[in-house]
Scaffold this motif. Structure first.
Motif, PDB file in Angstrom:
ATOM      1  N   PHE A 118      48.039  48.691  36.603  1.00 31.92           N
ATOM      2  CA  PHE A 118      47.678  47.276  36.850  1.00 31.92           C
ATOM      3  C   PHE A 118      46.789  47.282  37.830  1.00 31.92           C
ATOM      4  CE2 PHE A 118      49.390  45.676  32.718  1.00 31.92           C
ATOM      5  CZ  PHE A 118      48.582  44.914  32.201  1.00 31.92           C
ATOM      6  N   SER A 119      47.244  47.187  39.061  1.00 34.09           N
ATOM      7  CA  SER A 119      46.898  47.595  40.224  1.00 34.09           C
ATOM      8  C   SER A 119      45.814  47.695  40.531  1.00 34.09           C
ATOM      9  CB  SER A 119      48.621  48.196  41.465  1.00 34.09           C
ATOM     10  OG  SER A 119      47.315  49.675  41.500  1.00 34.09           O
ATOM     11  N   LYS A 120      45.292  49.145  39.966  1.00 36.38           N
ATOM     12  CA  LYS A 120      44.073  50.080  39.219  1.00 36.38           C
ATOM     13  C   LYS A 120      43.095  48.341  38.361  1.00 36.38           C
ATOM     14  CE  LYS A 120      45.107  52.689  41.843  1.00 36.38           C
ATOM     15  NZ  LYS A 120      44.746  53.225  43.817  1.00 36.38           N
ATOM     16  N   PHE A 121      43.707  48.504  37.332  1.00 31.25           N
ATOM     17  CA  PHE A 121      42.982  47.273  36.331  1.00 31.25           C
ATOM     18  C   PHE A 121      42.325  45.847  37.275  1.00 31.25           C
ATOM     19  CE2 PHE A 121      42.825  43.980  33.036  1.00 31.25           C
ATOM     20  CZ  PHE A 121      41.886  44.517  32.330  1.00 31.25           C
ATOM     21  N   TYR A 122      42.411  46.060  38.491  1.00 33.61           N
ATOM     22  CA  TYR A 122      41.583  44.436  38.458  1.00 33.61           C
ATOM     23  C   TYR A 122      40.661  45.077  39.151  1.00 33.61           C
ATOM     24  CZ  TYR A 122      46.181  42.489  38.591  1.00 33.61           C
ATOM     25  OH  TYR A 122      47.596  41.585  37.817  1.00 33.61           O
ATOM     26  N   SER A 123      40.246  46.382  39.999  1.00 32.84           N
ATOM     27  CA  SER A 123      39.146  46.305  40.263  1.00 32.84           C
ATOM     28  C   SER A 123      38.361  47.330  39.399  1.00 32.84           C
ATOM     29  CB  SER A 123      39.474  47.715  41.514  1.00 32.84           C
ATOM     30  OG  SER A 123      39.921  48.841  40.764  1.00 32.84           O
ATOM     31  N   HIS A 124      38.670  48.481  38.102  1.00 34.48           N
ATOM     32  CA  HIS A 124      37.965  47.735  37.413  1.00 34.48           C
ATOM     33  C   HIS A 124      37.208  47.073  36.790  1.00 34.48           C
ATOM     34  CE1 HIS A 124      36.397  50.262  33.592  1.00 34.48           C
ATOM     35  NE2 HIS A 124      37.425  49.139  32.809  1.00 34.48           N
ATOM     36  N   LEU A 125      38.393  46.108  36.255  1.00 31.99           N
ATOM     37  CA  LEU A 125      37.418  44.739  36.061  1.00 31.99           C
ATOM     38  C   LEU A 125      36.193  44.132  36.308  1.00 31.99           C
ATOM     39  CD1 LEU A 125      40.268  42.556  34.723  1.00 31.99           C
ATOM     40  CD2 LEU A 125      38.768  43.702  33.569  1.00 31.99           C
ATOM     41  N   VAL A 126      36.699  43.942  38.027  1.00 30.90           N
ATOM     42  CA  VAL A 126      35.139  44.131  38.785  1.00 30.90           C
ATOM     43  C   VAL A 126      34.252  44.821  38.701  1.00 30.90           C
ATOM     44  CG1 VAL A 126      34.220  43.459  41.479  1.00 30.90           C
ATOM     45  CG2 VAL A 126      37.180  42.771  40.288  1.00 30.90           C
ATOM     46  N   LEU A 127      34.038  45.988  38.501  1.00 31.94           N
ATOM     47  CA  LEU A 127      33.171  47.090  38.060  1.00 31.94           C
ATOM     48  C   LEU A 127      32.664  46.729  36.878  1.00 31.94           C
ATOM     49  CD1 LEU A 127      32.578  49.687  40.192  1.00 31.94           C
ATOM     50  CD2 LEU A 127      33.170  50.861  38.459  1.00 31.94           C
ATOM     51  N   LEU A 128      33.364  46.444  35.965  1.00 35.82           N
ATOM     52  CA  LEU A 128      32.734  45.988  34.721  1.00 35.82           C
ATOM     53  C   LEU A 128      31.516  44.509  34.693  1.00 35.82           C
ATOM     54  CD1 LEU A 128      33.815  47.682  31.556  1.00 35.82           C
ATOM     55  CD2 LEU A 128      34.697  45.669  31.563  1.00 35.82           C
ATOM     56  N   GLY A 129      32.260  44.109  35.964  1.00 35.30           N
ATOM     57  CA  GLY A 129      31.085  42.359  35.572  1.00 35.30           C
ATOM     58  C   GLY A 129      30.255  43.003  37.033  1.00 35.30           C
ATOM     59  N   LEU A 130      29.968  44.130  37.431  1.00 38.70           N
ATOM     60  CA  LEU A 130      28.645  44.648  38.082  1.00 38.70           C
ATOM     61  C   LEU A 130      27.962  44.841  37.183  1.00 38.70           C
ATOM     62  CD1 LEU A 130      30.218  45.677  41.647  1.00 38.70           C
ATOM     63  CD2 LEU A 130      29.126  43.493  40.885  1.00 38.70           C
ATOM     64  N   ILE A 131      28.675  45.915  36.447  1.00 44.29           N
ATOM     65  CA  ILE A 131      27.771  46.948  35.844  1.00 44.29           C
ATOM     66  C   ILE A 131      26.857  46.282  34.451  1.00 44.29           C
ATOM     67  CG2 ILE A 131      28.649  48.814  36.475  1.00 44.29           C
ATOM     68  CD1 ILE A 131      29.335  49.335  33.598  1.00 44.29           C
ATOM     69  N   SER A 132      27.915  45.331  33.670  1.00 44.46           N
ATOM     70  CA  SER A 132      27.059  43.936  33.124  1.00 44.46           C
ATOM     71  C   SER A 132      25.968  43.906  33.743  1.00 44.46           C
ATOM     72  CB  SER A 132      28.683  43.174  32.537  1.00 44.46           C
ATOM     73  OG  SER A 132      29.991  43.837  32.020  1.00 44.46           O
ATOM     74  N   ILE A 133      26.153  43.005  34.644  1.00 43.40           N
ATOM     75  CA  ILE A 133      25.343  42.447  35.535  1.00 43.40           C
ATOM     76  C   ILE A 133      24.038  43.258  35.553  1.00 43.40           C
ATOM     77  CG2 ILE A 133      24.217  41.188  37.545  1.00 43.40           C
ATOM     78  CD1 ILE A 133      26.953  40.492  38.234  1.00 43.40           C
ATOM     79  N   ILE A 134      24.069  44.332  35.921  1.00 40.16           N
ATOM     80  CA  ILE A 134      23.260  45.321  35.867  1.00 40.16           C
ATOM     81  C   ILE A 134      22.294  45.672  34.572  1.00 40.16           C
ATOM     82  CG2 ILE A 134      22.406  48.030  36.416  1.00 40.16           C
ATOM     83  CD1 ILE A 134      24.692  48.033  38.577  1.00 40.16           C
ATOM     84  N   PHE A 135      23.251  46.021  33.890  1.00 45.31           N
ATOM     85  CA  PHE A 135      22.298  45.883  32.205  1.00 45.31           C
ATOM     86  C   PHE A 135      21.555  44.496  31.499  1.00 45.31           C
ATOM     87  CE2 PHE A 135      26.392  48.522  30.743  1.00 45.31           C
ATOM     88  CZ  PHE A 135      25.783  49.938  31.607  1.00 45.31           C
ATOM     89  N   GLN A 136      21.716  43.711  32.020  1.00 49.35           N
ATOM     90  CA  GLN A 136      20.896  42.410  32.021  1.00 49.35           C
ATOM     91  C   GLN A 136      19.967  42.021  31.815  1.00 49.35           C
ATOM     92  OE1 GLN A 136      22.871  40.461  29.864  1.00 49.35           O
ATOM     93  NE2 GLN A 136      24.130  41.999  30.412  1.00 49.35           N
TER      94      GLN A 136
END
Length: 268
Positions: A118-136
């Motif tokens: 889970f300590s690695k999961f938080y940074s993945h969520l942030v990265l997921l949010g960033l690429i979602s913005i890029i895709f928009q």
């Protein structure tokens, strides 16, 4: 099966503790860096740039993948790889590297791989949010197919946790297992369709590659972000195989962990 129930109960009962320890683990990992938590994003960004230049521009010559620009196609797959790779490697050595500390605390040892994951999961969520913005802004707007993402996140965590129960137990008994895990992860990275496509391979080889569970997760992410497909529903046989594999790994991992955890101190 009783071992599986025992381990799952420990995760549910210790969920608050897992959340607290995972946040502490995340802070400690970046405590000595001037840029701190920013490195959780800088490292993936540097690697993505390198992969795009070598594989996208160099090897593919800038060609699309089934009408999808290579950069977007790669981003959807490699993002989940960063999480799987780092969480799997850290979770596999989580018990023997922390046993001296956790021996003084009162909580189930099966919680240790969980909070490291889970300590690695938080940074993945942030990265997921960033690429979602890029895709928009690059032609792949948010859609109802994004609803698959929580499912594939849960599938990914389940895969890492089931695997880590096996590897963290074996690595505590025999240290060489950690080196084997590192080697296997390097192999999986290059035999999974994360940076390259399987279209030039024979049909039988493509089907054989689906034995690799990373294939299911990477394609699930791409279906949600880029292809507008209900991947888990359109591939029911593959979905059943994936969860059958998770149950098998979880059963083996739980049996090993419950059997040896009372003797972990003896192996240090």
């Amino acid at each position: 099966m009783s071992s599986v129930i025992t381990v799952l109960k420990e995760q549910i009962n210790s969920f608050y503790l897992i959340r607290r320890l995972s946040l502490f683990e995340l802070k400690i990992a970046n405590n000595n860096n001037y840029l701190g938590l920013l490195w959780e994003l800088l490292n993936p960004a540097i690697q993505i740039t390198m992969y795009w230049f070598v594989f996208g521009m160099g090897i593919r010559g800038g060609e699309d993948v089934d009408g999808i620009p290579y950069l977007q196609w790669m981003l959807a797959g490699v993002t989940i790889w960063f999480f799987i790779n780092q969480a799997t490697l850290d979770a596999s050595k989580s018990i023997y590297t922390r046993l001296n500390i956790i021996a003084k605390m009162n909580f189930p040892l099966s919680v240790v791989p969980s909070y490291v994951i889970f300590s690695k999961f938080y940074s993945h969520l942030v990265l997921l949010g960033l690429i979602s913005i890029i895709f928009q802004f690059t032609g792949f707007q948010i859609s109802v197919y994004y609803l698959q993402l929580p499912y594939f996140l849960f599938a990914t965590i389940s895969l890492i946790f089931a695997t880590s129960l096996i590897t963290s137990t074996l690595a505590t008994i025999v240290r060489d297992v950690q080196m084997i895990v590192q080697s296997v992860m390097r192999i999986l990275f290059f035999v999974s369709p994360i940076l390259w496509t399987t279209e030039r391979l024979g049909e039988r080889i493509q089907e054989a590659m689906k034995i690799n569970p990373l294939y299911y997760i990477a394609e699930g992410y791409r279906a949600a972000f880029l292809r507008n497909e209900w991947y888990m529903l359109e591939n029911p046989g593959y979905t059943l195989y994936f969860w059958g594999l998770i149950l098998f790994l979880l059963t083996i991992g739980s049996m090993l962990h419950v059997r040896f955890r009372s003797r972990f101190v003896d192996f240090i």
